[in-house]
Design a protein around this motif. Structure first.
Motif, PDB file in Angstrom:
ATOM      1  N   HIS A 195       0.830  -1.211   0.000  1.00 58.02           N
ATOM      2  CA  HIS A 195       0.000   0.000   0.000  1.00 58.02           C
ATOM      3  C   HIS A 195       0.865   1.262   0.000  1.00 58.02           C
ATOM      4  N   ARG A 196       2.005   1.216   0.672  1.00 58.73           N
ATOM      5  CA  ARG A 196       2.890   2.385   0.677  1.00 58.73           C
ATOM      6  C   ARG A 196       3.481   2.629  -0.706  1.00 58.73           C
ATOM      7  N   ASP A 197       3.773   1.566  -1.441  1.00 58.98           N
ATOM      8  CA  ASP A 197       4.220   1.728  -2.826  1.00 58.98           C
ATOM      9  C   ASP A 197       3.133   2.420  -3.653  1.00 58.98           C
ATOM     10  N   THR A 198       1.895   2.002  -3.451  1.00 53.58           N
ATOM     11  CA  THR A 198       0.792   2.639  -4.163  1.00 53.58           C
ATOM     12  C   THR A 198       0.670   4.109  -3.780  1.00 53.58           C
ATOM     13  N   LEU A 199       0.850   4.410  -2.496  1.00 50.70           N
ATOM     14  CA  LEU A 199       0.779   5.799  -2.043  1.00 50.70           C
ATOM     15  C   LEU A 199       1.885   6.644  -2.653  1.00 50.70           C
ATOM     16  N   LEU A 249       3.351  13.450 -19.287  1.00 50.89           N
ATOM     17  CA  LEU A 249       3.499  13.135 -17.869  1.00 50.89           C
ATOM     18  C   LEU A 249       2.428  12.128 -17.472  1.00 50.89           C
ATOM     19  N   ASP A 250       2.821  11.142 -16.664  1.00 50.53           N
ATOM     20  CA  ASP A 250       1.861  10.162 -16.152  1.00 50.53           C
ATOM     21  C   ASP A 250       0.998  10.814 -15.083  1.00 50.53           C
ATOM     22  N   ILE A 251      -0.318  10.731 -15.239  1.00 46.81           N
ATOM     23  CA  ILE A 251      -1.232  11.267 -14.230  1.00 46.81           C
ATOM     24  C   ILE A 251      -2.063  10.164 -13.584  1.00 46.81           C
ATOM     25  N   SER A 252      -1.874   8.945 -14.032  1.00 41.96           N
ATOM     26  CA  SER A 252      -2.458   7.766 -13.395  1.00 41.96           C
ATOM     27  C   SER A 252      -1.704   6.559 -13.929  1.00 41.96           C
ATOM     28  N   GLY A 253      -2.089   5.386 -13.453  1.00 45.94           N
ATOM     29  CA  GLY A 253      -1.400   4.187 -13.898  1.00 45.94           C
ATOM     30  C   GLY A 253      -1.608   3.874 -15.360  1.00 45.94           C
ATOM     31  N   SER A 254      -2.634   4.464 -15.974  1.00 38.83           N
ATOM     32  CA  SER A 254      -2.942   4.142 -17.364  1.00 38.83           C
ATOM     33  C   SER A 254      -3.186   5.379 -18.221  1.00 38.83           C
ATOM     34  N   GLU A 255      -2.826   6.539 -17.729  1.00 34.45           N
ATOM     35  CA  GLU A 255      -3.167   7.762 -18.450  1.00 34.45           C
ATOM     36  C   GLU A 255      -2.003   8.740 -18.407  1.00 34.45           C
ATOM     37  N   GLN A 256      -1.772   9.381 -19.552  1.00 34.99           N
ATOM     38  CA  GLN A 256      -0.773  10.441 -19.665  1.00 34.99           C
ATOM     39  C   GLN A 256      -1.443  11.696 -20.204  1.00 34.99           C
ATOM     40  N   GLY A 275      -6.847  14.614 -10.746  1.00 32.28           N
ATOM     41  CA  GLY A 275      -6.472  15.028  -9.401  1.00 32.28           C
ATOM     42  C   GLY A 275      -7.495  14.584  -8.373  1.00 32.28           C
ATOM     43  N   THR A 276      -8.777  14.722  -8.711  1.00 35.22           N
ATOM     44  CA  THR A 276      -9.842  14.276  -7.806  1.00 35.22           C
ATOM     45  C   THR A 276      -9.762  12.769  -7.573  1.00 35.22           C
ATOM     46  N   ILE A 277      -9.540  12.032  -8.658  1.00 31.13           N
ATOM     47  CA  ILE A 277      -9.428  10.569  -8.525  1.00 31.13           C
ATOM     48  C   ILE A 277      -8.226  10.198  -7.674  1.00 31.13           C
ATOM     49  N   ALA A 278      -7.092  10.874  -7.898  1.00 31.36           N
ATOM     50  CA  ALA A 278      -5.879  10.574  -7.121  1.00 31.36           C
ATOM     51  C   ALA A 278      -6.091  10.883  -5.646  1.00 31.36           C
ATOM     52  N   ASP A 279      -6.777  11.982  -5.351  1.00 32.07           N
ATOM     53  CA  ASP A 279      -7.058  12.306  -3.948  1.00 32.07           C
ATOM     54  C   ASP A 279      -7.915  11.219  -3.307  1.00 32.07           C
ATOM     55  N   GLY A 280      -8.939  10.770  -4.031  1.00 31.63           N
ATOM     56  CA  GLY A 280      -9.796   9.717  -3.497  1.00 31.63           C
ATOM     57  C   GLY A 280      -9.048   8.420  -3.278  1.00 31.63           C
ATOM     58  N   LEU A 281      -8.212   8.059  -4.255  1.00 28.89           N
ATOM     59  CA  LEU A 281      -7.425   6.822  -4.111  1.00 28.89           C
ATOM     60  C   LEU A 281      -6.436   6.929  -2.961  1.00 28.89           C
ATOM     61  N   LYS A 282      -5.886   8.114  -2.757  1.00 28.22           N
ATOM     62  CA  LYS A 282      -4.937   8.291  -1.655  1.00 28.22           C
ATOM     63  C   LYS A 282      -5.632   8.117  -0.312  1.00 28.22           C
ATOM     64  N   GLU A 324      -4.698   5.260   2.373  1.00 25.42           N
ATOM     65  CA  GLU A 324      -4.309   5.624   3.737  1.00 25.42           C
ATOM     66  C   GLU A 324      -5.220   4.933   4.751  1.00 25.42           C
ATOM     67  N   ALA A 325      -6.515   4.818   4.418  1.00 25.53           N
ATOM     68  CA  ALA A 325      -7.440   4.116   5.311  1.00 25.53           C
ATOM     69  C   ALA A 325      -7.084   2.639   5.419  1.00 25.53           C
ATOM     70  N   LEU A 326      -6.703   2.039   4.288  1.00 23.93           N
ATOM     71  CA  LEU A 326      -6.321   0.629   4.308  1.00 23.93           C
ATOM     72  C   LEU A 326      -5.058   0.413   5.128  1.00 23.93           C
ATOM     73  N   VAL A 327      -4.074   1.299   4.965  1.00 21.26           N
ATOM     74  CA  VAL A 327      -2.843   1.188   5.747  1.00 21.26           C
ATOM     75  C   VAL A 327      -3.152   1.350   7.231  1.00 21.26           C
ATOM     76  N   SER A 328      -4.005   2.324   7.546  1.00 16.73           N
ATOM     77  CA  SER A 328      -4.358   2.567   8.952  1.00 16.73           C
ATOM     78  C   SER A 328      -5.058   1.354   9.556  1.00 16.73           C
ATOM     79  N   SER A 329      -5.930   0.707   8.794  1.00 14.78           N
ATOM     80  CA  SER A 329      -6.659  -0.447   9.332  1.00 14.78           C
ATOM     81  C   SER A 329      -5.728  -1.613   9.632  1.00 14.78           C
ATOM     82  N   ILE A 330      -4.622  -1.685   8.905  1.00 18.90           N
ATOM     83  CA  ILE A 330      -3.674  -2.773   9.125  1.00 18.90           C
ATOM     84  C   ILE A 330      -2.631  -2.391  10.163  1.00 18.90           C
TER      85      ILE A 330
END
Length: 555
Positions: free
Chosen positions: A52-56, A380-387, A500-507, A511-517
């Protein structure tokens, strides 16, 4: 079994260390508020946390890229808006100068502001973000445009029949007329540039006065040079051409060939124009190779995989690589057909390699063709599948005059001087002449902002009401093209907002998943800590009481 003092002591130390270690672990968790502080706390949980930290970290990089892209595109957005404002002002001035209620002095006054607007536009086309030019393609360290001199004529045949090079520069438009020194040729009649009786006169003050010290030198076997000593410019014609002569006594008669040497701008950045270049390895002179269709910015290598020589009308087995030969897409076959002199090999993304015979039709095992698409985008990469592309090709927005890099390559390292033989006006109608052409009732279509503005400056400086009127329509065309480019930049900005909105939501989710673990349950921790404190103190108290017992106490 006899319980020795040493056994009691060892048991005491073990219990004490166990209790102390547990207490220290709980205190460490209370301090960090983390349930997992080292891999041994929960090996599986630590693995999930690291993932999850790699994803963050990736999301943080995407957010940084989005911020950078917003800077680039925001600067482009503002630049194009300013250009649009300048075009609106230029149209106001052109409308004023195109009416019959103003005279030559008024048009001269208008021309000063028009030239200033032209120079402002060139400056805006060289806009930078963080020291990088945003309109030069991948050439971000230099200017995208430079001011040059180009030609306009009222003679369509002359404008497209001869290549030329303009040398020098002038702060005002240079107006040129041709005439027969002997007067033998009627006004409007034809004369060749190499005719010894042909003369030229020029004006550097808008046609108020004319200078006759121009020289037309046409040496045998060489180009003709029109030299105008007082103008700061000269024109080299790379071949003979026919002009229509003017009245040798009255420059106001407009029945002959006129030529305006006026400002324009040269694009010096990259382009992404089709078609891509194709390299043959080895270089087989008997096979011609070309590419068409859609390609990404990376080179594509195509390899012939037949086990023996194969003709173009047979099944051609081939592979292609889009990463320089690291990985290959194999098993491709161009099916046999009736054509023995050509073959088409398809690759991913809709690209096509066209092979034709140039004396032979045999392909050899291992033979390779490298397709090199022209690339100008900075992505520039703005997501895992989008430039997102953050820059632009300036000539595709502002126009100007452009020399293809092929002209430079073909020169083999020699210095290449800009001219109509190796460069041309962009964003013009199909079949446009080498020179700009102004003919009443037969306007050429143009979206080339710098060419339109250069002509407008020239016509205002030379008191040409008709020419100014013709520029108005093309100013509208150029403005529409600029606004379309602005809309395209705005579309990319909207993509950044969504990304940017999607990245904020994914972040937040990560972070919630990391916190739960990783995070500890505070209430549970406080309870365990209090219990362990009691246990530790009990171990200390009981052990001290037991360790005080010895045989002497019973004598």
């Amino acid at each position: 079994m006899r319980v020795s003092q040493q056994m009691l002591f060892d048991n005491y130390v073990h219990n004490l260390n166990t209790s102390l270690t547990t207490l220290m672990d709980l205190n460490n968790k209370a301090q960090t508020q983390k349930r997992i502080n080292k891999p041994s706390d929960d090996p599986t949980g630590m693995t999930r946390i690291l993932d999850h930290r790699d994803t963050l970290r990736s999301l943080e990089q995407y957010k940084e890229n989005i911020s950078t892209a917003k800077g680039w595109l925001g600067r482009s957005d503002e630049t194009l808006r300013q250009v649009s404002t300048l075009i609106t002002r230029a149209k106001e001035l052109a409308t004023q100068a195109s009416t019959g209620t103003v005279d030559g002095d008024n048009r001269e006054q208008v021309s000063y502001e028009l030239r200033s607007i032209f120079e402002q536009m060139v400056g805006l086309a060289n806009s930078e973000f963080e020291g990088k030019n945003i309109y030069g393609g991948q050439k971000v360290d230099g200017k995208a445009f430079e001011e040059i001199m180009w030609l306009t004529t009222n003679d369509a045949n002359f404008g497209d029949s001869v290549d030329f090079t303009v040398l020098g520069s002038s702060e005002t438009t240079v107006l040129v007329q041709y005439y027969d020194e002997t007067g033998a040729t009627a006004v409007g009649g034809d004369m060749d540039l190499n005719d010894p009786n042909l003369r030229a006169r020029y004006s550097i003050d808008g046609g108020r006065s004319w200078k006759t010290n121009a020289q037309i030198d046409f040496p045998a076997g060489g180009p003709a040079t029109l030299t105008m000593p007082d103008s700061g410019t000269s024109v080299v014609f790379h071949g003979n051409a026919t002009v229509k002569v003017n009245d040798r006594n009255d420059p106001e008669v407009a029945d002959g060939t006129w030529m305006w040497i006026r400002p324009s701008a040269r694009y010096m950045g990259d382009d992404k124009d089709a078609p891509p270049l194709v390299d043959k390895m080895p270089n087989d002179a008997d096979i011609e190779a070309s590419a068409s269709g859609s390609f990404l910015s990376n080179n594509v290598t195509i390899r012939i995989d037949n086990s023996s020589d194969v003709k173009m009308n047979e099944n051609i087995e081939y592979s292609y690589s889009m990463d320089g030969g690291i990985t290959w897409t194999t098993g491709n076959v161009a099916q046999a057909d009736a054509s023995s002199n050509s073959s088409v090999l398809s690759v991913a993304n809709g690209g096509i390699l066209n092979l034709t015979s140039s004396g032979g039709n045999v392909l050899h095992p291992g033979q390779q063709f490298v397709i090199r698409p022209r690339s100008a985008d900075i992505n520039l990469d703005i997501s895992g599948s989008e430039q997102v592309t953050v820059n632009d090709v300036g000539k595709d927005i502002f126009g100007g005059v452009y020399m293809s890099p092929d002209a430079v390559l073909s020169a083999g390292g020699a210095v290449v001087t800009l001219g109509s033989s190796n460069a041309g006006r962009v964003l013009q109608s199909a079949g446009a002449a080498k020179m700009a052409v102004t003919i009443q009732g037969s306007d050429e279509f143009s979206q080339n902002l710098f060419e339109v503005m250069g002509n407008l400056v020239a016509f205002a400086e030379t008191n040409n009401q008709t020419g100014i009127q013709q520029c108005l329509a093309n100013l509208d065309n150029a403005e529409k093209h600029i606004m379309n480019s602005l809309a395209e930049v705005g579309g990319r900005e909207n993509r950044l907002t969504v990304a940017g909105t999607i990245a904020d939501g994914l972040k937040l989710n990560e972070e919630a998943l990391v916190s739960s673990i990783e995070d500890v349950d505070i209430s549970e921790l406080m309870t365990d800590l209090a219990q362990q404190q009691i246990i530790y103190e009990s171990v200390l108290r009981s052990s001290s009481m037991i360790m005080q017992l010895n045989l002497g106490k019973f004598i």
